[in-house]
Design a protein around this motif. Structure first.
Motif, PDB file in Angstrom:
ATOM      1  N   UNK A 150      -1.082  12.836   3.856  1.00 47.80           N
ATOM      2  CA  UNK A 150      -1.707  11.548   3.553  1.00 47.80           C
ATOM      3  C   UNK A 150      -0.672  10.452   3.373  1.00 47.80           C
ATOM      4  N   UNK A 151       0.604  10.812   3.286  1.00 50.51           N
ATOM      5  CA  UNK A 151       1.629   9.826   2.993  1.00 50.51           C
ATOM      6  C   UNK A 151       2.119   9.081   4.228  1.00 50.51           C
ATOM      7  N   UNK A 152       1.866   9.630   5.407  1.00 48.15           N
ATOM      8  CA  UNK A 152       2.377   9.003   6.616  1.00 48.15           C
ATOM      9  C   UNK A 152       1.543   7.776   6.960  1.00 48.15           C
ATOM     10  N   UNK A 153       2.141   6.855   7.689  1.00 47.83           N
ATOM     11  CA  UNK A 153       1.478   5.583   7.973  1.00 47.83           C
ATOM     12  C   UNK A 153       0.478   5.693   9.115  1.00 47.83           C
ATOM     13  N   UNK A 154       0.566   6.741   9.906  1.00 46.21           N
ATOM     14  CA  UNK A 154      -0.257   6.839  11.113  1.00 46.21           C
ATOM     15  C   UNK A 154      -0.838   8.240  11.242  1.00 46.21           C
ATOM     16  N   UNK A 155      -2.113   8.328  11.633  1.00 47.19           N
ATOM     17  CA  UNK A 155      -2.797   9.608  11.863  1.00 47.19           C
ATOM     18  C   UNK A 155      -2.721  10.522  10.648  1.00 47.19           C
ATOM     19  N   UNK A 156      -2.906   9.960   9.450  1.00 47.81           N
ATOM     20  CA  UNK A 156      -2.841  10.756   8.228  1.00 47.81           C
ATOM     21  C   UNK A 156      -3.917  11.832   8.237  1.00 47.81           C
ATOM     22  N   UNK A 187       0.823  -1.208   0.000  1.00 48.00           N
ATOM     23  CA  UNK A 187       0.000   0.000   0.000  1.00 48.00           C
ATOM     24  C   UNK A 187       0.859   1.261   0.000  1.00 48.00           C
ATOM     25  N   UNK A 188       1.956   1.245   0.754  1.00 51.93           N
ATOM     26  CA  UNK A 188       2.840   2.409   0.876  1.00 51.93           C
ATOM     27  C   UNK A 188       4.282   1.944   0.749  1.00 51.93           C
ATOM     28  N   UNK A 189       4.761   1.844  -0.488  1.00 56.35           N
ATOM     29  CA  UNK A 189       6.091   1.255  -0.730  1.00 56.35           C
ATOM     30  C   UNK A 189       7.237   1.993  -0.061  1.00 56.35           C
ATOM     31  N   UNK A 190       7.025   3.258   0.321  1.00 60.22           N
ATOM     32  CA  UNK A 190       8.100   4.027   0.938  1.00 60.22           C
ATOM     33  C   UNK A 190       8.334   3.672   2.406  1.00 60.22           C
ATOM     34  N   UNK A 191       7.475   2.864   2.989  1.00 62.11           N
ATOM     35  CA  UNK A 191       7.687   2.468   4.379  1.00 62.11           C
ATOM     36  C   UNK A 191       8.946   1.606   4.493  1.00 62.11           C
ATOM     37  N   UNK A 235       7.807  16.387   3.774  1.00 59.54           N
ATOM     38  CA  UNK A 235       6.727  15.592   3.194  1.00 59.54           C
ATOM     39  C   UNK A 235       5.777  15.030   4.236  1.00 59.54           C
ATOM     40  N   UNK A 236       6.138  15.093   5.513  1.00 58.12           N
ATOM     41  CA  UNK A 236       5.305  14.476   6.544  1.00 58.12           C
ATOM     42  C   UNK A 236       4.115  15.341   6.954  1.00 58.12           C
ATOM     43  N   UNK A 237       4.110  16.608   6.578  1.00 59.04           N
ATOM     44  CA  UNK A 237       2.983  17.475   6.937  1.00 59.04           C
ATOM     45  C   UNK A 237       2.631  18.369   5.767  1.00 59.04           C
TER      46      UNK A 237
END
Length: 411
Positions: free
Chosen positions: A257-263, A172-176, A365-367
């Protein structure tokens, strides 16, 4: 209000009235799509979502990307449920990782003191440790005992599930990416200080236990087997900061929307302390507790939050004070995952912080946006039901601890 387009450098002025009924003090803010801030490149201009503006409580002085043809000023914006009759503010439905499942914690891990004024029990957050005196704990008063005894207990029947969850999330999120984290086993106040008992875990195990659909069952099994509901959970220690500017405002960020948690939720600057920083020269995937000392781990916990502020907000380290630990809060959307919450002063004003945020830091990119809330409004934030609902659990825990410990800028 001034609206800026970074593509052209032109300024457009729009008359704007403060929305009535707001309990927040308007202060400066800024917002833009996350793609604008990568590698200093700015793609085609587009209007900023007014829904995000409403939810971030940005000021009339706020600077936005703006294009006249895309503006929807004075209208009920898209992507938002707007009940003007009720509150004259936006009720934004945001996505968070906890919506798919919200594993409740065992009753013993949620103290009665975690209620929210005016809204009953807040099941999102509880306090694990609160600094027992005003001002917070300095680094010298925090000690760490690190041992493999404090690692996650392995439940063989669940290990394949952890691997399956990680594979799915990577698709789902290859950058993880997986990485070592500190696992908190327990915390104890003693002799005017705090003792943290830590082990090691990793991000993969965190997603496969704390965020697993079976998290409740893992807690029940942990209670039955060890008398500890968290025994089979990864429990990585996070860090967060109540960042206090020179003009008496606190910094909040809208997560991307890219973060894994609390997007897409409102948060404070934060992240994780990294074992690799305390075990220099050791490959991350081979780090063992024997490579770590309690003193270096404490140093990493306190320095990591400064690094997170620098990377997320793009303010220089020399503008930040020494962190003061307010306590540790538990996030019950992720089965009680703990986060150490700090108070940090910044020598910059909110306008200076905003300008640096616009430039973008290493973790830009996180916010997607930054906003500022005045100190007197932070102290009343739990009473603002709509505003409180928009905060992710880590931000709620930090606000709760700040309200209870009340450090001042002179601390």
């Amino acid at each position: 209000m001034q609206c800026f387009s970074r593509d052209s450098g032109e300024t457009a002025r729009k008359k704007f009235k403060r929305l009535p009924g707001s309990g927040w003090s308007w202060v400066r803010g800024a917002e833009w799509p996350p793609a604008r801030r990568r590698n200093g490149r700015f793609p085609e201009s587009r209007a900023i979502r007014r829904s995000q503006w409403l939810s971030s409580r940005l000021a009339p002085e706020a600077c936005f990307r703006f294009r006249e043809s895309d503006a929807w000023w004075g209208k009920s914006p898209p992507f938002i449920r707007y009940n003007a009759a009720a509150s004259h503010r936006g009720n934004v439905t945001t996505r968070s990782e906890g919506e798919a499942h919200q594993p409740p914690t065992s009753p013993s891990s949620v103290p009665a003191s975690s209620s929210v004024k005016g809204s009953g029990m807040d099941l999102d957050v509880s306090l694990m440790v609160q600094c027992p005196f005003a001002g917070g704990l300095t680094q010298e008063r925090v000690h760490v005992e690190i041992s493999a005894e404090y690692n996650r207990r392995v439940l063989l029947s669940h290990e394949q599930k952890i691997a399956d969850i990680w594979r799915q999330r990577k698709q789902e999120k290859p950058w993880l990416f997986n990485g070592a984290k500190f696992r908190i086993h327990s915390a104890q106040l003693e002799s005017g200080g705090l003792l943290l008992r830590l082990g090691l875990t990793c991000y993969k195990d965190y997603l496969g236990t704390n965020w697993a659909p079976e998290a409740r069952l893992l807690q029940e099994q942990g209670t039955a087997d060890f008398g500890d509901s968290q025994a089979y959970l990864a429990e990585p220690l996070g860090v967060g900061a109540m960042l206090h500017t020179a003009d008496d405002c606190f910094v909040f960020l809208r997560r991307s929307e890219q973060v894994a948690e609390a997007a897409a939720q409102v948060d404070i600057p934060g992240g994780h302390p990294e074992p690799k920083a305390a075990a220099k020269g050791i490959p991350e995937d081979t780090i063992q507790v024997e490579h770590l000392s309690g003193e270096l781990v404490v140093q990493e916990i306190f320095s990591s939050i400064l690094g997170e502020i620098r990377d997320e907000v793009n303010v220089p380290l020399e503008s930040l004070s020494r962190p003061l630990l307010l306590g540790i809060a538990r996030n019950h959307r992720s089965a009680g995952r703990p986060s150490a919450e700090f108070y940090i002063r910044c020598e910059l004003t909110s306008e200076e912080v905003r300008q640096r945020y616009l430039i973008g830091g290493v973790e830009a990119h996180e916010s997607t946006s930054i906003s500022f809330v005045r100190q007197e409004d932070v102290l009343k934030l739990e009473e603002d039901v709509e505003g409180w609902r928009e905060l992710c659990p880590s931000a709620k825990g930090a606000v709760k601890l700040y309200t209870l410990v009340r450090p001042s800028r002179a601390s």
